[in-house]
Design a protein around this motif. Sequence first.
Motif, PDB file in Angstrom:
ATOM      1  N   LEU A  55       0.821  -1.207   0.000  1.00 54.43           N
ATOM      2  CA  LEU A  55       0.000   0.000   0.000  1.00 54.43           C
ATOM      3  C   LEU A  55       0.859   1.264   0.000  1.00 54.43           C
ATOM      4  O   LEU A  55       0.476   2.281  -0.580  1.00 54.43           O
ATOM      5  N   VAL A  56       2.022   1.186   0.620  1.00 57.00           N
ATOM      6  CA  VAL A  56       2.966   2.315   0.563  1.00 57.00           C
ATOM      7  C   VAL A  56       3.449   2.502  -0.875  1.00 57.00           C
ATOM      8  O   VAL A  56       3.531   3.626  -1.380  1.00 57.00           O
ATOM      9  N   ALA A  57       3.764   1.399  -1.538  1.00 58.62           N
ATOM     10  CA  ALA A  57       4.225   1.474  -2.926  1.00 58.62           C
ATOM     11  C   ALA A  57       3.164   2.081  -3.830  1.00 58.62           C
ATOM     12  O   ALA A  57       3.489   2.766  -4.814  1.00 58.62           O
ATOM     13  N   GLU A  58       1.896   1.855  -3.503  1.00 61.54           N
ATOM     14  CA  GLU A  58       0.788   2.414  -4.285  1.00 61.54           C
ATOM     15  C   GLU A  58       0.434   3.828  -3.830  1.00 61.54           C
ATOM     16  O   GLU A  58      -0.488   4.439  -4.378  1.00 61.54           O
ATOM     17  N   ARG A  59       1.122   4.311  -2.817  1.00 57.11           N
ATOM     18  CA  ARG A  59       0.926   5.656  -2.261  1.00 57.11           C
ATOM     19  C   ARG A  59      -0.433   5.833  -1.595  1.00 57.11           C
ATOM     20  O   ARG A  59      -0.922   6.956  -1.436  1.00 57.11           O
ATOM     21  N   LEU A  60      -1.048   4.725  -1.219  1.00 58.72           N
ATOM     22  CA  LEU A  60      -2.259   4.811  -0.418  1.00 58.72           C
ATOM     23  C   LEU A  60      -1.903   4.979   1.056  1.00 58.72           C
ATOM     24  O   LEU A  60      -2.732   5.446   1.847  1.00 58.72           O
ATOM     25  N   LEU A  61      -0.696   4.578   1.408  1.00 57.11           N
ATOM     26  CA  LEU A  61      -0.132   4.826   2.735  1.00 57.11           C
ATOM     27  C   LEU A  61       1.219   5.500   2.555  1.00 57.11           C
ATOM     28  O   LEU A  61       1.765   5.537   1.451  1.00 57.11           O
ATOM     29  N   GLU A  62       1.771   5.992   3.645  1.00 61.26           N
ATOM     30  CA  GLU A  62       3.022   6.751   3.582  1.00 61.26           C
ATOM     31  C   GLU A  62       3.976   6.262   4.661  1.00 61.26           C
ATOM     32  O   GLU A  62       3.579   6.076   5.817  1.00 61.26           O
ATOM     33  N   MET A  63       5.235   6.039   4.293  1.00 61.52           N
ATOM     34  CA  MET A  63       6.238   5.621   5.272  1.00 61.52           C
ATOM     35  C   MET A  63       7.033   6.837   5.738  1.00 61.52           C
ATOM     36  O   MET A  63       7.538   7.617   4.924  1.00 61.52           O
ATOM     37  N   GLN A  64       7.145   6.993   7.046  1.00 57.65           N
ATOM     38  CA  GLN A  64       7.875   8.100   7.637  1.00 57.65           C
ATOM     39  C   GLN A  64       9.369   7.784   7.719  1.00 57.65           C
ATOM     40  O   GLN A  64       9.795   6.641   7.515  1.00 57.65           O
ATOM     41  N   ASN A  65      10.159   8.777   8.062  1.00 50.59           N
ATOM     42  CA  ASN A  65      11.611   8.573   8.181  1.00 50.59           C
ATOM     43  C   ASN A  65      11.963   7.546   9.245  1.00 50.59           C
ATOM     44  O   ASN A  65      12.987   6.875   9.154  1.00 50.59           O
ATOM     45  N   ASN A  66      11.113   7.429  10.262  1.00 56.62           N
ATOM     46  CA  ASN A  66      11.376   6.458  11.331  1.00 56.62           C
ATOM     47  C   ASN A  66      10.817   5.067  11.006  1.00 56.62           C
ATOM     48  O   ASN A  66      10.742   4.202  11.867  1.00 56.62           O
ATOM     49  N   ARG A  67      10.380   4.887   9.756  1.00 63.95           N
ATOM     50  CA  ARG A  67       9.866   3.610   9.220  1.00 63.95           C
ATOM     51  C   ARG A  67       8.436   3.308   9.668  1.00 63.95           C
ATOM     52  O   ARG A  67       7.902   2.247   9.347  1.00 63.95           O
ATOM     53  N   SER A  68       7.808   4.206  10.409  1.00 60.27           N
ATOM     54  CA  SER A  68       6.403   3.996  10.744  1.00 60.27           C
ATOM     55  C   SER A  68       5.545   4.296   9.518  1.00 60.27           C
ATOM     56  O   SER A  68       5.933   5.078   8.644  1.00 60.27           O
ATOM     57  N   VAL A  69       4.387   3.654   9.454  1.00 63.79           N
ATOM     58  CA  VAL A  69       3.487   3.807   8.316  1.00 63.79           C
ATOM     59  C   VAL A  69       2.245   4.558   8.775  1.00 63.79           C
ATOM     60  O   VAL A  69       1.636   4.206   9.789  1.00 63.79           O
ATOM     61  N   ILE A  70       1.880   5.608   8.023  1.00 63.88           N
ATOM     62  CA  ILE A  70       0.722   6.410   8.397  1.00 63.88           C
ATOM     63  C   ILE A  70      -0.254   6.534   7.233  1.00 63.88           C
ATOM     64  O   ILE A  70       0.100   6.311   6.074  1.00 63.88           O
ATOM     65  N   VAL A  71      -1.482   6.884   7.574  1.00 65.67           N
ATOM     66  CA  VAL A  71      -2.463   7.267   6.569  1.00 65.67           C
ATOM     67  C   VAL A  71      -2.117   8.688   6.125  1.00 65.67           C
ATOM     68  O   VAL A  71      -1.989   9.579   6.967  1.00 65.67           O
ATOM     69  N   PRO A  72      -1.925   8.923   4.843  1.00 61.01           N
ATOM     70  CA  PRO A  72      -1.453  10.237   4.399  1.00 61.01           C
ATOM     71  C   PRO A  72      -2.393  11.376   4.773  1.00 61.01           C
ATOM     72  O   PRO A  72      -3.616  11.212   4.792  1.00 61.01           O
ATOM     73  N   LEU A  73      -1.801  12.507   5.074  1.00 64.51           N
ATOM     74  CA  LEU A  73      -2.543  13.747   5.238  1.00 64.51           C
ATOM     75  C   LEU A  73      -2.552  14.460   3.889  1.00 64.51           C
ATOM     76  O   LEU A  73      -1.499  14.695   3.304  1.00 64.51           O
ATOM     77  N   LEU A  74      -3.722  14.766   3.373  1.00 66.12           N
ATOM     78  CA  LEU A  74      -3.829  15.392   2.068  1.00 66.12           C
ATOM     79  C   LEU A  74      -3.743  16.905   2.197  1.00 66.12           C
ATOM     80  O   LEU A  74      -4.389  17.502   3.054  1.00 66.12           O
ATOM     81  N   SER A  75      -2.969  17.521   1.321  1.00 61.56           N
ATOM     82  CA  SER A  75      -2.989  18.974   1.210  1.00 61.56           C
ATOM     83  C   SER A  75      -4.261  19.378   0.484  1.00 61.56           C
ATOM     84  O   SER A  75      -4.902  18.559  -0.196  1.00 61.56           O
ATOM     85  N   LEU A  76      -4.649  20.638   0.611  1.00 57.26           N
ATOM     86  CA  LEU A  76      -5.840  21.114  -0.087  1.00 57.26           C
ATOM     87  C   LEU A  76      -5.710  20.948  -1.605  1.00 57.26           C
ATOM     88  O   LEU A  76      -6.648  20.453  -2.246  1.00 57.26           O
ATOM     89  N   PRO A  77      -4.570  21.315  -2.230  1.00 57.33           N
ATOM     90  CA  PRO A  77      -4.454  21.107  -3.688  1.00 57.33           C
ATOM     91  C   PRO A  77      -4.583  19.631  -4.085  1.00 57.33           C
ATOM     92  O   PRO A  77      -5.195  19.318  -5.113  1.00 57.33           O
ATOM     93  N   ALA A  78      -4.006  18.734  -3.281  1.00 56.22           N
ATOM     94  CA  ALA A  78      -4.099  17.305  -3.596  1.00 56.22           C
ATOM     95  C   ALA A  78      -5.543  16.825  -3.493  1.00 56.22           C
ATOM     96  O   ALA A  78      -6.023  16.058  -4.344  1.00 56.22           O
ATOM     97  N   PHE A  79      -6.242  17.284  -2.457  1.00 56.66           N
ATOM     98  CA  PHE A  79      -7.637  16.887  -2.296  1.00 56.66           C
ATOM     99  C   PHE A  79      -8.493  17.409  -3.441  1.00 56.66           C
ATOM    100  O   PHE A  79      -9.355  16.696  -3.969  1.00 56.66           O
ATOM    101  N   GLU A  80      -8.241  18.641  -3.850  1.00 57.05           N
ATOM    102  CA  GLU A  80      -9.014  19.217  -4.952  1.00 57.05           C
ATOM    103  C   GLU A  80      -8.722  18.494  -6.267  1.00 57.05           C
ATOM    104  O   GLU A  80      -9.632  18.304  -7.095  1.00 57.05           O
ATOM    105  N   GLU A  81      -7.486  18.084  -6.463  1.00 56.03           N
ATOM    106  CA  GLU A  81      -7.167  17.301  -7.669  1.00 56.03           C
ATOM    107  C   GLU A  81      -7.892  15.959  -7.654  1.00 56.03           C
ATOM    108  O   GLU A  81      -8.461  15.534  -8.672  1.00 56.03           O
ATOM    109  N   LEU A  82      -7.867  15.285  -6.501  1.00 62.19           N
ATOM    110  CA  LEU A  82      -8.573  14.012  -6.383  1.00 62.19           C
ATOM    111  C   LEU A  82     -10.064  14.191  -6.637  1.00 62.19           C
ATOM    112  O   LEU A  82     -10.703  13.329  -7.257  1.00 62.19           O
ATOM    113  N   THR A  83     -10.615  15.294  -6.169  1.00 66.81           N
ATOM    114  CA  THR A  83     -12.040  15.546  -6.379  1.00 66.81           C
ATOM    115  C   THR A  83     -12.355  15.694  -7.857  1.00 66.81           C
ATOM    116  O   THR A  83     -13.340  15.129  -8.360  1.00 66.81           O
ATOM    117  N   ARG A  84     -11.531  16.436  -8.585  1.00 63.43           N
ATOM    118  CA  ARG A  84     -11.757  16.594 -10.023  1.00 63.43           C
ATOM    119  C   ARG A  84     -11.684  15.245 -10.741  1.00 63.43           C
ATOM    120  O   ARG A  84     -12.478  14.970 -11.652  1.00 63.43           O
TER     121      ARG A  84
END
Length: 218
Positions: A55-84
């Motif tokens: 899921l990290v490879a697909e960018r549905l999740l995000e790996m941090q520098n400390n190797r922990s995996v998080i659900v990505p926080l979307l920026s407003l431009p990214a969210f608006e692009e996804l909406t379009r």
Amino acid sequence: MLKLEHQTLNDRAYGALKQELISGGFSPGQTLVIRKLAETFGISTTPIREALQRLVAERLLEMQNNRSVIVPLLSLPAFEELTRIRIAVEGLAGEMAASRMTESGLVELQVTLDGMQRAVEADDARAYLTLNEAFHFAIYQHAGAPILLNMIRDLWGRVGPYIKLLMQADRYIPQSNDAHRRIVAALQQHSGSAVRASLEEDIAVAAAILSENLRTTD
């Protein structure tokens, strides 16, 4: 979350985690702990770890520098692009589904819509979100376009953690089913253009409210 059988392999773990993203089972920015997920699904840590990496490879999740995996926080431009993109892709699926929708499919959609209204009246956010997902994907499955359906699932995997925030928006709840009623009416008429327009409206109205939340947190 449903327990997975012990013989479940990596694909099942991957599918279960992706479904949690789509359904809003995880929150934006949430850290996903391998051991806790393994306990929840009733399997070992290895398939969970490999599913997270996928899921990290697909960018549905995000790996941090400390190797922990998080659900990505979307920026407003990214969210608006996804909406379009969602408006274009889901609108197309709805238009394609209009000519293929069966009578039994329409009955199931109406039953789901009735359940969504009861959930709103009962202030049951979790039930509403589950039924909302079922409502949309029942339509998209009737499009008869598996590649398109997979694209939509990937898009929902990115926005699912945010969609559940809608039920915290007081001005969204009273109108939450307005577009859904129009979608069902358009499907009953087998009007592809009307289905597409109502789906586009549904996505746009919800996204506008979520965008306001993102503006305040950016």
